[in-house]
Write a protein that holds these residues in place. Structure first.
Motif, PDB file in Angstrom:
ATOM      1  N   ARG A 280      49.070  24.116   6.535  1.00 37.57           N
ATOM      2  CA  ARG A 280      48.536  23.020   7.088  1.00 37.57           C
ATOM      3  C   ARG A 280      48.887  22.619   8.322  1.00 37.57           C
ATOM      4  N   ILE A 281      48.086  22.448   9.200  1.00 36.84           N
ATOM      5  CA  ILE A 281      48.502  22.021  10.611  1.00 36.84           C
ATOM      6  C   ILE A 281      47.747  20.266  10.431  1.00 36.84           C
ATOM      7  N   PRO A 282      48.278  19.285  10.641  1.00 37.48           N
ATOM      8  CA  PRO A 282      47.751  18.087  10.617  1.00 37.48           C
ATOM      9  C   PRO A 282      46.654  17.859  11.533  1.00 37.48           C
ATOM     10  N   ASN A 283      45.573  17.567  11.040  1.00 36.60           N
ATOM     11  CA  ASN A 283      44.040  17.141  11.818  1.00 36.60           C
ATOM     12  C   ASN A 283      43.624  18.441  12.604  1.00 36.60           C
ATOM     13  N   ILE A 284      44.018  19.627  12.105  1.00 38.22           N
ATOM     14  CA  ILE A 284      43.702  20.721  12.696  1.00 38.22           C
ATOM     15  C   ILE A 284      43.121  21.859  11.595  1.00 38.22           C
ATOM     16  N   TYR A 285      43.905  22.111  10.827  1.00 35.51           N
ATOM     17  CA  TYR A 285      43.632  23.242  10.188  1.00 35.51           C
ATOM     18  C   TYR A 285      44.367  23.194   8.667  1.00 35.51           C
ATOM     19  N   ALA A 286      43.505  23.391   7.394  1.00 33.75           N
ATOM     20  CA  ALA A 286      44.094  23.437   6.503  1.00 33.75           C
ATOM     21  C   ALA A 286      43.680  24.712   5.362  1.00 33.75           C
ATOM     22  N   GLU A 287      44.266  25.548   4.596  1.00 30.93           N
ATOM     23  CA  GLU A 287      43.831  26.593   3.981  1.00 30.93           C
ATOM     24  C   GLU A 287      44.201  26.563   2.534  1.00 30.93           C
ATOM     25  N   PHE A 288      43.203  26.800   1.657  1.00 31.68           N
ATOM     26  CA  PHE A 288      43.429  26.702   0.016  1.00 31.68           C
ATOM     27  C   PHE A 288      43.138  28.151  -0.199  1.00 31.68           C
ATOM     28  N   GLN A 289      43.899  28.608  -1.362  1.00 35.96           N
ATOM     29  CA  GLN A 289      43.815  29.899  -2.068  1.00 35.96           C
ATOM     30  C   GLN A 289      42.988  29.769  -3.179  1.00 35.96           C
ATOM     31  N   VAL A 290      41.701  30.246  -3.173  1.00 34.77           N
ATOM     32  CA  VAL A 290      40.968  30.346  -4.548  1.00 34.77           C
ATOM     33  C   VAL A 290      40.984  31.918  -5.055  1.00 34.77           C
ATOM     34  N   THR A 291      40.897  32.058  -6.341  1.00 30.26           N
ATOM     35  CA  THR A 291      40.987  33.602  -6.828  1.00 30.26           C
ATOM     36  C   THR A 291      39.931  34.267  -6.024  1.00 30.26           C
ATOM     37  N   GLY A 292      40.513  35.437  -5.336  1.00 30.02           N
ATOM     38  CA  GLY A 292      39.598  36.500  -4.395  1.00 30.02           C
ATOM     39  C   GLY A 292      39.236  35.843  -3.160  1.00 30.02           C
ATOM     40  N   LEU A 293      39.538  34.673  -2.916  1.00 34.16           N
ATOM     41  CA  LEU A 293      39.247  34.066  -1.457  1.00 34.16           C
ATOM     42  C   LEU A 293      39.844  33.049  -0.922  1.00 34.16           C
ATOM     43  N   ARG A 294      40.377  33.026   0.471  1.00 38.52           N
ATOM     44  CA  ARG A 294      41.075  32.235   1.298  1.00 38.52           C
ATOM     45  C   ARG A 294      40.072  31.132   1.851  1.00 38.52           C
ATOM     46  N   LEU A 295      39.906  29.713   1.543  1.00 40.31           N
ATOM     47  CA  LEU A 295      39.297  28.839   2.374  1.00 40.31           C
ATOM     48  C   LEU A 295      39.918  27.966   3.164  1.00 40.31           C
ATOM     49  N   GLY A 296      39.412  28.126   4.538  1.00 41.19           N
ATOM     50  CA  GLY A 296      39.983  27.481   5.651  1.00 41.19           C
ATOM     51  C   GLY A 296      39.112  26.215   6.035  1.00 41.19           C
ATOM     52  N   ILE A 297      39.703  25.258   6.372  1.00 44.38           N
ATOM     53  CA  ILE A 297      38.966  24.138   6.842  1.00 44.38           C
ATOM     54  C   ILE A 297      39.734  23.740   8.395  1.00 44.38           C
ATOM     55  N   PHE A 298      38.787  23.883   9.371  1.00 43.88           N
ATOM     56  CA  PHE A 298      39.223  23.429  10.698  1.00 43.88           C
ATOM     57  C   PHE A 298      38.569  22.448  11.453  1.00 43.88           C
ATOM     58  N   LYS A 299      39.329  21.720  12.103  1.00 43.12           N
ATOM     59  CA  LYS A 299      38.616  20.757  13.243  1.00 43.12           C
ATOM     60  C   LYS A 299      38.627  21.641  14.463  1.00 43.12           C
ATOM     61  N   PRO A 300      37.358  21.824  15.000  1.00 47.00           N
ATOM     62  CA  PRO A 300      36.914  22.557  16.081  1.00 47.00           C
ATOM     63  C   PRO A 300      37.731  22.024  17.550  1.00 47.00           C
ATOM     64  N   LYS A 301      38.216  22.814  18.444  1.00 41.31           N
ATOM     65  CA  LYS A 301      38.595  22.288  19.664  1.00 41.31           C
ATOM     66  C   LYS A 301      37.352  21.473  20.352  1.00 41.31           C
ATOM     67  N   VAL A 302      37.847  20.445  21.162  1.00 38.64           N
ATOM     68  CA  VAL A 302      36.825  19.630  21.956  1.00 38.64           C
ATOM     69  C   VAL A 302      35.913  20.476  22.594  1.00 38.64           C
ATOM     70  N   SER A 303      36.421  21.625  23.294  1.00 37.83           N
ATOM     71  CA  SER A 303      35.606  22.595  23.867  1.00 37.83           C
ATOM     72  C   SER A 303      34.710  23.386  23.146  1.00 37.83           C
ATOM     73  N   ASN A 304      34.897  23.340  21.851  1.00 35.53           N
ATOM     74  CA  ASN A 304      33.963  24.261  21.196  1.00 35.53           C
ATOM     75  C   ASN A 304      32.898  23.206  20.086  1.00 35.53           C
ATOM     76  N   GLN A 305      33.193  22.046  20.090  1.00 38.19           N
ATOM     77  CA  GLN A 305      32.582  21.085  19.045  1.00 38.19           C
ATOM     78  C   GLN A 305      30.946  21.213  19.200  1.00 38.19           C
ATOM     79  N   ALA A 306      30.441  21.511  20.109  1.00 39.07           N
ATOM     80  CA  ALA A 306      28.932  21.570  20.270  1.00 39.07           C
ATOM     81  C   ALA A 306      28.319  22.708  19.442  1.00 39.07           C
ATOM     82  N   GLU A 307      29.215  23.816  19.402  1.00 32.40           N
ATOM     83  CA  GLU A 307      28.861  24.977  18.575  1.00 32.40           C
ATOM     84  C   GLU A 307      28.639  24.720  17.335  1.00 32.40           C
ATOM     85  N   PHE A 308      29.239  23.630  16.761  1.00 27.63           N
ATOM     86  CA  PHE A 308      29.325  23.251  15.293  1.00 27.63           C
ATOM     87  C   PHE A 308      28.553  22.053  14.800  1.00 27.63           C
ATOM     88  N   MET A 309      27.890  21.466  16.032  1.00 25.64           N
ATOM     89  CA  MET A 309      27.159  20.198  15.623  1.00 25.64           C
ATOM     90  C   MET A 309      25.857  20.217  14.869  1.00 25.64           C
TER      91      MET A 309
END
Length: 124
Positions: free
Chosen positions: A35-64
């Protein structure tokens, strides 16, 4: 050359970082491995890693416009009814009914950002 994968990771981009991380902490009943506060968190699920991230301001439009994506997080569970009860308890009840598919029974649910989660139990 053969693709020689050694691991896999699925990531979800969100502007609602804490909300989504808290949802997956409750849903998966675990704290993030990384975990990186307010940037990234990663969970381990059997057979899978699940990451959650906040895009950088310069990349936000790509994910809107990522809602209504064709991608789903599919999780096989031992007890479908217990999984539904758990989702309901944490405030995200599945909106539909259990259906029978070729691989068993399944139900669609959605995380707070609207990402589709398919819970299924094998027909074996």
């Amino acid at each position: 050359m053969v693709l020689n994968c050694t691991n896999s990771l699925v990531t979800l981009a969100t502007q609602n970082f804490e909300l989504l991380v808290n949802f997956y902490q409750q849903f998966l009943e675990q704290t993030p491995l990384d975990r990186i506060p307010n940037i990234y968190a990663e969970f381990q699920v059997t057979g899978l890693r699940l990451g959650i991230f906040k895009p950088k301001v310069s990349n936000q439009a790509e994910f809107m416009n990522s809602t209504q994506s064709s991608m789903s997080l599919c999780l096989e569970v031992k007890d479908l009814e217990a999984a539904i009860a758990h989702l309901t308890k944490i405030g995200c009840p599945p909106p539909g009914q259990i259906v029978t598919a070729s691989h068993g029974r399944e139900i669609y649910a959605y995380d707070p950002d609207g990402n589709r989660i398919i819970l299924h139990s094998s027909s074996k």
